[in-house]
Write a protein that holds these residues in place. Structure first.
Motif, short mmCIF file in Angstrom:
data_model
loop_
_atom_site.label_atom_id
_atom_site.label_comp_id
_atom_site.label_asym_id
_atom_site.label_seq_id
_atom_site.Cartn_x
_atom_site.Cartn_y
_atom_site.Cartn_z
N PRO A 39 0.82 -1.22 0.00
CA PRO A 39 0.00 0.00 0.00
C PRO A 39 0.85 1.27 0.00
O PRO A 39 0.43 2.30 -0.51
CB PRO A 39 -0.80 -0.11 1.29
N PHE A 40 2.07 1.18 0.57
CA PHE A 40 2.91 2.37 0.62
C PHE A 40 3.41 2.76 -0.77
O PHE A 40 3.78 3.91 -1.00
CB PHE A 40 4.07 2.16 1.60
N LEU A 42 1.45 2.75 -3.35
CA LEU A 42 0.38 3.61 -3.85
C LEU A 42 0.48 5.00 -3.22
O LEU A 42 0.32 6.02 -3.90
CB LEU A 42 -1.00 3.01 -3.53
N ILE A 43 0.75 5.03 -1.91
CA ILE A 43 0.85 6.33 -1.22
C ILE A 43 1.98 7.15 -1.84
O ILE A 43 1.82 8.32 -2.18
CB ILE A 43 1.08 6.13 0.28
N GLY A 46 1.06 8.38 -5.36
CA GLY A 46 0.13 9.52 -5.30
C GLY A 46 0.84 10.78 -4.83
O GLY A 46 0.64 11.88 -5.37
N TRP A 73 -4.63 3.81 -13.78
CA TRP A 73 -5.63 3.23 -12.87
C TRP A 73 -5.72 1.72 -13.06
O TRP A 73 -5.84 0.97 -12.10
CB TRP A 73 -7.01 3.87 -13.07
N LEU B 16 -6.65 10.66 -4.60
CA LEU B 16 -7.42 9.43 -4.39
C LEU B 16 -6.48 8.24 -4.26
O LEU B 16 -6.69 7.34 -3.44
CB LEU B 16 -8.39 9.21 -5.55
N LEU B 17 -5.42 8.24 -5.05
CA LEU B 17 -4.45 7.15 -5.01
C LEU B 17 -3.79 7.08 -3.64
O LEU B 17 -3.64 5.99 -3.05
CB LEU B 17 -3.40 7.40 -6.10
N MET B 18 -3.45 8.25 -3.09
CA MET B 18 -2.84 8.27 -1.77
C MET B 18 -3.82 7.76 -0.71
O MET B 18 -3.44 7.02 0.20
CB MET B 18 -2.40 9.70 -1.42
N LEU B 20 -6.29 5.72 -1.21
CA LEU B 20 -6.45 4.27 -1.41
C LEU B 20 -5.31 3.52 -0.72
O LEU B 20 -5.53 2.55 0.02
CB LEU B 20 -6.46 3.97 -2.92
N GLY B 21 -4.09 3.99 -0.96
CA GLY B 21 -2.94 3.35 -0.33
C GLY B 21 -3.03 3.42 1.18
O GLY B 21 -2.76 2.45 1.89
N THR B 22 -3.47 4.59 1.71
CA THR B 22 -3.56 4.75 3.16
C THR B 22 -4.60 3.79 3.75
O THR B 22 -4.38 3.18 4.79
CB THR B 22 -3.96 6.20 3.49
#
Lengths: 485, 70
Positions: A39-40, A42-43, A46, A73, B16-18, B20-22
Motif C-alpha cells: 500500500p505504501f 500507492l501512497i 500519489g 488506474w 485518491l491514489l494516496m 487508497l494506499g492509506t
C-alpha cells in the motif's frame, strides 16, 4: 505513464531492485515484505504525482486533464488485486487447513521413515503423577494393575535423505525420568536441529492410581482406566476419555471431538475452536468455555452443567436425562433446574420434563416446552422472533401469561384461560393468553413476533428416550451415530 | 486563478491514489479493515468533485483553497 513523469522510471527501478534482492538474498522474506508494504507504493505514487503536478502548475506548464490516467488506474487496480491476494495468502495460509504444507520442500520431496520405539519401563511409586510431553503425534494412556510406567510406540520422520532421518531419530530419544513421585515421558522433538518433520505415536501404560497430564501441540489423546486426575493441553487434539476416577481438565485449541464417558470427577474444558462434545455419565460439575461449531451432547450428569460461549450461556443444575446443543437448536429431556439458557444467535428450543425453574432468553427461534413433571416449574421464556408452544399437564396448577406483540393466540387449553387481544378487530395484532388454574408457579411467555399456543398435555408421561442400539460410523475426520429407539 | 480548476482536477487522481494506499495500510497495520473504510474513497471523490464545481462557479473567489492564482 504520463509524459515527463518520474513515476514510470522509478517503478521500473523498484521492481528491478526487488527482483535483484530476492535473487541475491533468498533468506530475506521479500515476498512477505511486498505483501505487507505494497500500500505504501500507492501512497508514494500519489504523493510524487501530487508534487509533480504542483511543480508543473507553478512553472506554468500545461496540466494533464486527469492526474492519473486510465492506463495507470488499470495498473493500480492490478497492483491492489495482486497485493491483497498476496497479503491474504501470506497471512492466513489457507493451505494449512487443507493438511498440505506446500511451502516446505520436505513435505513435497521428502520421504517418510518409520522407527519403532523400543519398549521402556520405569518403576514408579503408587499415586505418581505421569506427565507425557509429545509435541506432535497421538498419545494413548491406559491404566493397569502395574507398578511401573511402560512406553512403546512408533516414530515417523519425514526427511529428504536417509542420513537426515537417521540423525533426526538419534536426536529425539524417548526418555522416562522419575523424580520422587513425578514421572516425565518426553519425546524430545524440540531437540531436532534440521527441518525434518517428526511425529511420535506413544502408547503408555501407567499404574491405575496415577494422575496423568499430557502436553502437546498436535495429536489426538486417548486416556482410559485411570483413577487420578487427568489434564490435557494441546493446540490441536481430539480427546477421548473413559473411566476416569477424578477431575478432568482440558485446555485445547482446535478440537474435532471431545468424548468423555464414565468420569467420576468433574470436567473442566476450554477450546478456542472446538466442534463436537459428547459427555456421558459425569459425576462432578461440568464447565465448558470456548467456541464450538458442532454437536454437543450431555447425558446423565450428576452435578451442574455450565456452558458458556460467545453467544450462548447454558446452566443446568443436574441432568438425569439428555441435552443436545448445536448451532441451530437446543433440545433436552429430563433436566433438573434451575435452568437458564440465553442465546443471541438463532436457535430453536425444545425442552421436556424439567424441574424447579426455567429462564429462557432467545434472540430468534421457536420454543416448545413440555414441563410434564409435577409440581410445575416456574417458567420465564422470551424470544424476539419465534413461535412459542406450551404443553401443560391436565392436573397442574399455575398462573399463566403468554403474550405476543404480533401473531396469533391459540388457546387449546380450555375456557379457564382467557384470550385478550390488543385490538379486537385485528386478532393477529397480538395480545395475551392469561389465567390461573389452582395454586401454582407463574409461567410467563413472550414473543415479539410469532404465534403463541397453549395446549393440554394429554399424552402419557414421556419417558426418557434411550437408544436400544447404536452404530457409529467414523471416517477419521467426522463421525455419525445412528441410533435405534 | 484561471488554472485552479484544472489543477484541482489533475490533483484528484493522485489524492485518491494516496487515500487508497492509506486505507490499505490502515487495514494491514491499523485498527480498521478496508471493507469498513472504503466509503472514505467515495467521500473524497465527492469532495474533490465539489471543489472543482465550486471553483468554476465563483472563479474570482479569492478565498479558494489554493489562496489565489498560482
Amino acid at each position: 505513464m504520463r509524459r515527463g513523469s518520474l513515476i514510470g522510471p522509478l517503478l521500473i527501478i523498484m521492481v528491478g531492485v526487488w527482483f535483484l534482492v530476492s535473487s541475491l538474498r533468498p533468506d530475506l522474506p521479500m515476498l512477505d515484505l511486498a505483501a505487507r508494504f505494497w500500500p505504501f507504493l500507492l501512497i508514494g505514487w500519489g504523493f510524487l504525482r501530487t508534487i509533480e503536478i504542483l511543480v508543473w502548475a507553478v512553472r506554468g506548464r500545461p496540466l494533464p486533464y486527469a492526474g492519473v490516467s486510465g492506463g495507470e488506474w488499470t495498473l493500480i487496480i492490478l497492483i491492489c488485486l495482486i497485493g491483497s491476494g498476496l497479503y491474504t495468502v501470506n497471512r492466513y495460509r489457507p493451505w494449512r487447513n487443507l493438511g498440505v504444507i506446500t511451502s516446505n520442500r520436505i513435505e513435497i520431496f521428502g520421504h517418510e521413515y518409520d522407527y519403532a520405539v523400543e519398549e521402556q519401563t520405569a518403576p514408579v511409586p503408587k499415586g505418581a503423577r505421569v506427565l507425557v510431553e509429545n509435541l506432535r503425534g497421538p498419545v494413548r494412556v491406559t491404566g493397569a494393575d502395574v507398578e511401573h510406567v511402560r512406553v512403546s510406540g512408533r516414530k515417523t520422520i519425514r526427511a529428504l535423505k536417509d542420513a537426515d532421518a537417521e540423525k533426526a531419530q538419534k536426536q529425539t530419544p524417548i526418555e522416562i525420568s522419575v523424580q520422587a513421585n513425578r514421572v516425565v515421558v518426553r519425546t524430545n522433538q524440540d531437540r531436532l536441529t534440521g527441518d525434518e518433520r517428526i511425529s511420535t505415536e506413544l502408547e503408555v501404560t501407567v499404574p491405575r492410581t496415577a494422575a496423568v497430564e499430557i502436553r502437546g501441540r498436535n495429536g489426538d489423546v486417548e486416556i482410559s482406566d485411570v483413577a487420578g486426575p487427568v489434564e490435557v493441553s494441546s493446540d490441536s487434539a481430539s480427546v477421548q476419555l473413559q473411566n476416569i476416577g477424578a477431575q478432568v481438565r482440558l485446555d485445547l485449541g482446535r478440537s474435532n471431538l471431545v468424548r468423555a464417558a464414565g468420569i467420576k470427577g468433574g470436567v473442566e474444558m476450554k477450546a478456542s475452536r472446538g466442534r463436537d462434545i459428547e459427555l456421558d455419565t459425569i459425576g462432578g460439575e461440568v464447565t465448558i468455555n470456548g467456541s464450538y461449531s458442532g454437536d454437543l451432547r450431555f447425558r446423565e450428569c450428576a452435578r451442574a452443567i455450565r456452558f458458556q460461549s460467545g453467544q450462548t450461556d447454558l446452566r443446568v443444575e443436574g441432568l438425569p436425562g439428555e441435552i443436545r446443543l448445536n448451532l441451530g437448536e437446543l433440545s433436552g429431556a429430563n433436566l433438573t433446574g434451575p435452568i437458564r439458557f440465553t442465546s443471541s444467535r438463532s436457535r430453536d428450543v425444545r425442552l421436556e420434563q424439567f424441574t424447579h425453574s426455567l429462564e429462557l432468553k432467545l434472540d430468534r427461534g421457536d420454543i416448545m416446552l413440555r414441563p410434564s413433571t409435577q409440581p410445575l416449574p416456574r417458567i420465564d421464556a422470551r424470544t424476539r422472533v419465534g413461535q412459542i408452544e406450551l404443553l401443560l399437564p391436565e392436573s397442574a396448577g399455575f398462573v399463566l401469561r403468554a403474550a405476543t406483540d404480533r401473531g396469533d393466540l391459540n388457546n387449546d387449553y380450555g375456557p379457564v384461560l382467557k384470550t385478550q387481544f390488543e385490538n379486537e378487530r385485528h386478532p393477529h395484532a397480538g395480545g395475551a393468553i392469561v389465567g390461573s388454574v389452582g395454586q401454582g408457579p407463574s409461567i410467563t411467555l413472550s414473543t415479539g413476533r410469532g404465534a403463541v399456543t397453549v395446549r393440554k398435555d394429554t399424552r402419557a408421561e414421556p419417558r426418557l428416550r434411550r437408544p436400544s442400539a447404536a452404530v457409529e460410523i467414523s471416517t477419521g475426520e467426522s463421525s455419525t451415530v445412528i441410533e435405534k429407539y | 486563478m484561471s488554472n485552479a480548476k484544472p489543477l484541482v482536477r489533475a490533483l484528484r487522481g493522485p489524492l485518491l491514489l494516496m487515500i487508497l494506499g492509506t486505507l490499505f495500510a490502515v487495514d494491514y497495520f491499523g485498527p480498521y479493515p478496508f471493507y469498513r473504510t472504503w466509503p472514505v474513497l467515495l467521500i473524497a471523490y465527492g469532495v474533490l468533485w465539489l471543489l472543482e464545481r465550486v471553483i468554476r462557479d465563483t472563479p474570482a473567489e479569492p478565498e479558494s483553497p489554493f489562496g489565489g492564482p498560482l
